[in-house]
Design a protein around this motif. Structure first.
Motif, PDB file in Angstrom:
ATOM      1  N   ASN A   1      -9.679  -5.478   0.458  1.00 45.84           N
ATOM      2  CA  ASN A   1     -10.914  -5.807  -0.268  1.00 45.84           C
ATOM      3  C   ASN A   1     -11.421  -4.552  -0.957  1.00 45.84           C
ATOM      4  O   ASN A   1     -11.683  -3.548  -0.289  1.00 45.84           O
ATOM      5  CB  ASN A   1     -11.991  -6.303   0.697  1.00 45.84           C
ATOM      6  N   TRP A   2     -11.594  -4.617  -2.270  1.00 45.42           N
ATOM      7  CA  TRP A   2     -11.957  -3.368  -2.935  1.00 45.42           C
ATOM      8  C   TRP A   2     -13.350  -2.899  -2.553  1.00 45.42           C
ATOM      9  O   TRP A   2     -13.620  -1.697  -2.556  1.00 45.42           O
ATOM     10  CB  TRP A   2     -11.684  -3.424  -4.427  1.00 45.42           C
ATOM     11  N   ALA A   3     -14.239  -3.807  -2.138  1.00 47.41           N
ATOM     12  CA  ALA A   3     -15.576  -3.373  -1.708  1.00 47.41           C
ATOM     13  C   ALA A   3     -15.548  -2.634  -0.378  1.00 47.41           C
ATOM     14  O   ALA A   3     -16.530  -1.976  -0.019  1.00 47.41           O
ATOM     15  CB  ALA A   3     -16.521  -4.561  -1.629  1.00 47.41           C
ATOM     16  N   SER A   4     -14.435  -2.722   0.360  1.00 42.63           N
ATOM     17  CA  SER A   4     -14.334  -1.931   1.593  1.00 42.63           C
ATOM     18  C   SER A   4     -14.407  -0.449   1.282  1.00 42.63           C
ATOM     19  O   SER A   4     -14.894   0.346   2.097  1.00 42.63           O
ATOM     20  CB  SER A   4     -13.018  -2.247   2.320  1.00 42.63           C
ATOM     21  N   LEU A   5     -13.924  -0.067   0.101  1.00 49.71           N
ATOM     22  CA  LEU A   5     -13.947   1.343  -0.291  1.00 49.71           C
ATOM     23  C   LEU A   5     -15.323   1.811  -0.744  1.00 49.71           C
ATOM     24  O   LEU A   5     -15.530   3.006  -0.938  1.00 49.71           O
ATOM     25  CB  LEU A   5     -12.921   1.583  -1.402  1.00 49.71           C
ATOM     26  N   THR A   6     -16.256   0.883  -0.909  1.00 54.56           N
ATOM     27  CA  THR A   6     -17.618   1.259  -1.294  1.00 54.56           C
ATOM     28  C   THR A   6     -18.586   1.164  -0.119  1.00 54.56           C
ATOM     29  O   THR A   6     -19.791   1.344  -0.295  1.00 54.56           O
ATOM     30  CB  THR A   6     -18.134   0.358  -2.439  1.00 54.56           C
ATOM     31  N   GLY A   7     -18.067   0.884   1.075  1.00 53.36           N
ATOM     32  CA  GLY A   7     -18.922   0.799   2.255  1.00 53.36           C
ATOM     33  C   GLY A   7     -19.573  -0.542   2.462  1.00 53.36           C
ATOM     34  O   GLY A   7     -20.445  -0.688   3.332  1.00 53.36           O
ATOM     35  N   ARG A   8     -19.133  -1.561   1.715  1.00 50.56           N
ATOM     36  CA  ARG A   8     -19.754  -2.880   1.789  1.00 50.56           C
ATOM     37  C   ARG A   8     -19.690  -3.470   3.198  1.00 50.56           C
ATOM     38  O   ARG A   8     -20.595  -4.200   3.627  1.00 50.56           O
ATOM     39  CB  ARG A   8     -19.052  -3.816   0.794  1.00 50.56           C
ATOM     40  N   TYR A   9     -18.644  -3.142   3.965  1.00 47.96           N
ATOM     41  CA  TYR A   9     -18.454  -3.727   5.291  1.00 47.96           C
ATOM     42  C   TYR A   9     -18.640  -2.710   6.413  1.00 47.96           C
ATOM     43  O   TYR A   9     -18.262  -2.975   7.551  1.00 47.96           O
ATOM     44  CB  TYR A   9     -17.060  -4.355   5.393  1.00 47.96           C
TER      45      TYR A   9
ATOM     46  N   HIS B   1      -7.611  -8.689   3.967  1.00 43.56           N
ATOM     47  CA  HIS B   1      -8.503  -7.621   4.419  1.00 43.56           C
ATOM     48  C   HIS B   1      -8.215  -7.083   5.820  1.00 43.56           C
ATOM     49  O   HIS B   1      -9.083  -7.159   6.713  1.00 43.56           O
ATOM     50  CB  HIS B   1      -9.973  -8.055   4.318  1.00 43.56           C
ATOM     51  N   PRO B   2      -7.022  -6.554   6.070  1.00 41.45           N
ATOM     52  CA  PRO B   2      -6.715  -6.012   7.416  1.00 41.45           C
ATOM     53  C   PRO B   2      -7.620  -4.859   7.816  1.00 41.45           C
ATOM     54  O   PRO B   2      -7.768  -4.589   9.017  1.00 41.45           O
ATOM     55  CB  PRO B   2      -5.255  -5.554   7.298  1.00 41.45           C
ATOM     56  N   GLU B   3      -8.241  -4.205   6.838  1.00 39.23           N
ATOM     57  CA  GLU B   3      -9.134  -3.083   7.160  1.00 39.23           C
ATOM     58  C   GLU B   3     -10.416  -3.530   7.845  1.00 39.23           C
ATOM     59  O   GLU B   3     -11.161  -2.696   8.381  1.00 39.23           O
ATOM     60  CB  GLU B   3      -9.471  -2.305   5.880  1.00 39.23           C
TER      61      GLU B   3
ATOM     62  N   GLN C   1     -14.449   1.103   5.939  1.00 39.54           N
ATOM     63  CA  GLN C   1     -14.163   2.034   4.845  1.00 39.54           C
ATOM     64  C   GLN C   1     -13.122   3.072   5.274  1.00 39.54           C
ATOM     65  O   GLN C   1     -12.179   3.368   4.528  1.00 39.54           O
ATOM     66  CB  GLN C   1     -15.448   2.724   4.403  1.00 39.54           C
ATOM     67  N   ALA C   2     -13.273   3.604   6.472  1.00 38.11           N
ATOM     68  CA  ALA C   2     -12.307   4.582   6.975  1.00 38.11           C
ATOM     69  C   ALA C   2     -10.929   3.964   7.144  1.00 38.11           C
ATOM     70  O   ALA C   2      -9.902   4.583   6.833  1.00 38.11           O
ATOM     71  CB  ALA C   2     -12.804   5.161   8.295  1.00 38.11           C
ATOM     72  N   GLN C   3     -10.889   2.720   7.630  1.00 39.74           N
ATOM     73  CA  GLN C   3      -9.600   2.043   7.805  1.00 39.74           C
ATOM     74  C   GLN C   3      -8.945   1.780   6.454  1.00 39.74           C
ATOM     75  O   GLN C   3      -7.719   1.903   6.310  1.00 39.74           O
ATOM     76  CB  GLN C   3      -9.801   0.732   8.562  1.00 39.74           C
ATOM     77  N   ALA C   4      -9.756   1.430   5.451  1.00 32.14           N
ATOM     78  CA  ALA C   4      -9.220   1.203   4.110  1.00 32.14           C
ATOM     79  C   ALA C   4      -8.595   2.483   3.560  1.00 32.14           C
ATOM     80  O   ALA C   4      -7.510   2.456   2.960  1.00 32.14           O
ATOM     81  CB  ALA C   4     -10.334   0.714   3.188  1.00 32.14           C
ATOM     82  N   ARG C   5      -9.268   3.605   3.750  1.00 30.87           N
ATOM     83  CA  ARG C   5      -8.716   4.872   3.279  1.00 30.87           C
ATOM     84  C   ARG C   5      -7.415   5.218   3.998  1.00 30.87           C
ATOM     85  O   ARG C   5      -6.462   5.720   3.386  1.00 30.87           O
ATOM     86  CB  ARG C   5      -9.746   5.982   3.478  1.00 30.87           C
ATOM     87  N   LEU C   6      -7.373   4.957   5.303  1.00 26.72           N
ATOM     88  CA  LEU C   6      -6.151   5.208   6.061  1.00 26.72           C
ATOM     89  C   LEU C   6      -4.997   4.372   5.513  1.00 26.72           C
ATOM     90  O   LEU C   6      -3.867   4.868   5.339  1.00 26.72           O
ATOM     91  CB  LEU C   6      -6.381   4.880   7.539  1.00 26.72           C
ATOM     92  N   MET C   7      -5.263   3.118   5.228  1.00 29.40           N
ATOM     93  CA  MET C   7      -4.226   2.246   4.705  1.00 29.40           C
ATOM     94  C   MET C   7      -3.720   2.724   3.355  1.00 29.40           C
ATOM     95  O   MET C   7      -2.510   2.677   3.078  1.00 29.40           O
ATOM     96  CB  MET C   7      -4.774   0.814   4.589  1.00 29.40           C
ATOM     97  N   LEU C   8      -4.621   3.209   2.519  1.00 36.41           N
ATOM     98  CA  LEU C   8      -4.206   3.743   1.218  1.00 36.41           C
ATOM     99  C   LEU C   8      -3.316   4.969   1.396  1.00 36.41           C
ATOM    100  O   LEU C   8      -2.278   5.114   0.741  1.00 36.41           O
ATOM    101  CB  LEU C   8      -5.425   4.089   0.371  1.00 36.41           C
ATOM    102  N   LYS C   9      -3.727   5.849   2.282  1.00 38.89           N
ATOM    103  CA  LYS C   9      -2.962   7.081   2.483  1.00 38.89           C
ATOM    104  C   LYS C   9      -1.584   6.803   3.064  1.00 38.89           C
ATOM    105  O   LYS C   9      -0.627   7.541   2.800  1.00 38.89           O
ATOM    106  CB  LYS C   9      -3.748   8.025   3.387  1.00 38.89           C
ATOM    107  N   LYS C  10      -1.461   5.747   3.857  1.00 40.30           N
ATOM    108  CA  LYS C  10      -0.178   5.387   4.448  1.00 40.30           C
ATOM    109  C   LYS C  10       0.663   4.495   3.537  1.00 40.30           C
ATOM    110  O   LYS C  10       1.815   4.156   3.864  1.00 40.30           O
ATOM    111  CB  LYS C  10      -0.395   4.689   5.796  1.00 40.30           C
ATOM    112  N   GLY C  11       0.105   4.087   2.397  1.00 39.59           N
ATOM    113  CA  GLY C  11       0.835   3.241   1.469  1.00 39.59           C
ATOM    114  C   GLY C  11       1.004   1.818   1.951  1.00 39.59           C
ATOM    115  O   GLY C  11       2.013   1.163   1.646  1.00 39.59           O
TER     116      GLY C  11
END
Length: 224
Positions: A160-168, A133-135, A173-183
């Motif tokens: 962590n997939w719940a990071s994308l649902t705002g759980r943390y 969970h680096p995000e 959540q923003a960091q998780a999206r950034l990581m996805l966009k950067k691959g």
């Protein structure tokens, strides 16, 4: 490949009933294999490899006895504390997959020192490091370049997939999206600790980020 479903060994489930609720939901979502990863840290959760391997046999029997088509394996989530190098030297580490993936986490208070050195030492001993969970590490929010550096070193990342649902929280959540966009996402994991977490996890399937996650070249299926 990241959950806490061995009863009463860390901050995860406390009972076999709670473990069974979690396993049933994972199976209902179509998951075929669960690699559960109890915490290992000297000060908080001084679990030992032999003990956890025995607990895995019990958890597999629980799933099988209740008709679940699930394979349950055991690894661990190691804290990179001052005692971790001794475990590494003793070659007493629980890994998963043919690449000897080793899941580890960092402390929450401040950016760690000597992570590069530990990653290098893991790699030279044949392990593939996977950062949990680096995000969620707040000290990387304003400057994610250290994460980019770690990824370029060959340290894989587990979201962590719940990071994308705002759980943390919003920042995670923003960091998780950034990581996805950067691959930068190599694995996705539930980090499931208890039945109450299941609601936040299920929210992903109706999330706008779900399609983005599905487009990632995830390594999860290589573990089957």
């Amino acid at each position: 490949m990241h959950s806490h479903l061995i009863p009463d060994v860390d901050d995860g489930v406390n009972t076999t009933d709670q473990a069974l609720v979690c396993l049933k939901q994972l199976a209902d979502w179509g998951i075929k294999k669960v690699i559960t990863t109890p915490h290992i840290s000297r000060d908080w959760y001084p679990n030992e490899s032999a003990q956890l391997r025995a607990e895995q046999i019990t958890l597999q029997a629980l799933a099988t006895d209740n008709g679940l088509q699930l394979t349950v394996e055991i690894a661990a989530e190691y804290l990179l504390d001052e005692f971790f190098p001794a475990l590494l030297e003793a070659d007493d580490l629980l890994t998963f997959g043919s690449a000897k993936y080793l899941l580890f986490e960092l402390g929450w208070a401040a950016a760690p020192h000597q992570v590069d050195d530990i990653i290098f030492r893991l790699q030279t001993r044949g392990y593939t490091p996977v950062l949990a969970h680096p995000e969620r590490y707040s000290y990387y929010y304003d400057d994610p370049s250290p994460l980019e550096h770690l990824h370029e070193m060959g340290c894989l990342f587990q979201l962590n997939w719940a990071s994308l649902t705002g759980r943390y929280g919003d920042r995670a959540q923003a960091q998780a999206r950034l990581m996805l966009k950067k691959g930068w996402v190599d694995f996705v994991g539930s980090d499931l600790h208890r039945p109450n977490d299941l609601t936040a996890l299920s929210a992903l399937f109706s999330s706008t980020d779900y399609d983005l996650l599905r487009k990632q070249p995830l390594l999860n299926e290589s573990l089957l």
